[in-house]
Design a protein around this motif. Structure first.
Motif, mmCIF file in Angstrom:
data_model
loop_
_atom_site.group_PDB
_atom_site.id
_atom_site.type_symbol
_atom_site.label_atom_id
_atom_site.label_comp_id
_atom_site.label_asym_id
_atom_site.label_seq_id
_atom_site.Cartn_x
_atom_site.Cartn_y
_atom_site.Cartn_z
ATOM 1 N N GLU A 79 49.488 0.944 29.015
ATOM 2 C CA GLU A 79 50.648 1.799 28.735
ATOM 3 C C GLU A 79 51.950 1.001 28.806
ATOM 4 N N ILE A 82 52.192 -1.070 25.674
ATOM 5 C CA ILE A 82 52.510 -0.210 24.526
ATOM 6 C C ILE A 82 53.988 0.125 24.519
ATOM 7 N N GLU A 83 54.550 0.415 25.666
ATOM 8 C CA GLU A 83 55.978 0.717 25.764
ATOM 9 C C GLU A 83 56.822 -0.488 25.351
ATOM 10 N N LYS A 86 56.684 -0.664 21.617
ATOM 11 C CA LYS A 86 57.506 0.395 21.014
ATOM 12 C C LYS A 86 58.987 0.061 21.104
#
Length: 112
Positions: A79, A82-83, A86
């Protein structure tokens, strides 16, 4: 003499019948004992199987806790990554779109 022979033959026939009965009882006993042994073996196998299944369930329970913790940690790390991706996409989105539009609309001929 005939009476003695007849009595002797009768005695032998009686002995043969008695022996036959003894053999039959021995067969019945052996058959019964084999059945009992088979049933006893099945019972022991079932108990052993249940014991091993309990051991496996305990082992699985002890070791799955560690796997769950590792899985949760891996999910948290994924996570985070992924952040980061992004954020990088949002940060450079306008530049990427501008470069794509420039490449499409500004044709630069190249001799091949």
């Amino acid at each position: 003499m005939s009476a003695q022979n007849s009595a002797g033959i009768q005695t032998l026939l009686d002995a043969e019948r008695e022996a036959s009965k003894i053999v039959q009882r021995a067969r019945e006993f052996r058959t019964k004992r084999v059945k009992e042994a088979r049933d006893e073996a099945k019972k022991e196998i079932a108990e052993y199987k249940a014991s091993k299944e309990d051991e496996f369930k305990k082992f699985e329970a002890e070791h799955s806790k560690g796997n769950e913790a590792a899985e949760q940690e891996a999910n948290k790390e994924a996570e985070k990554q992924i952040e980061v991706i992004k954020e990088a996409g949002k940060k450079n989105q306008a530049t990427v779109v501008k470069n794509l539009l420039d490449a499409v609309f500004e044709v630069k001929p190249v001799a091949a």
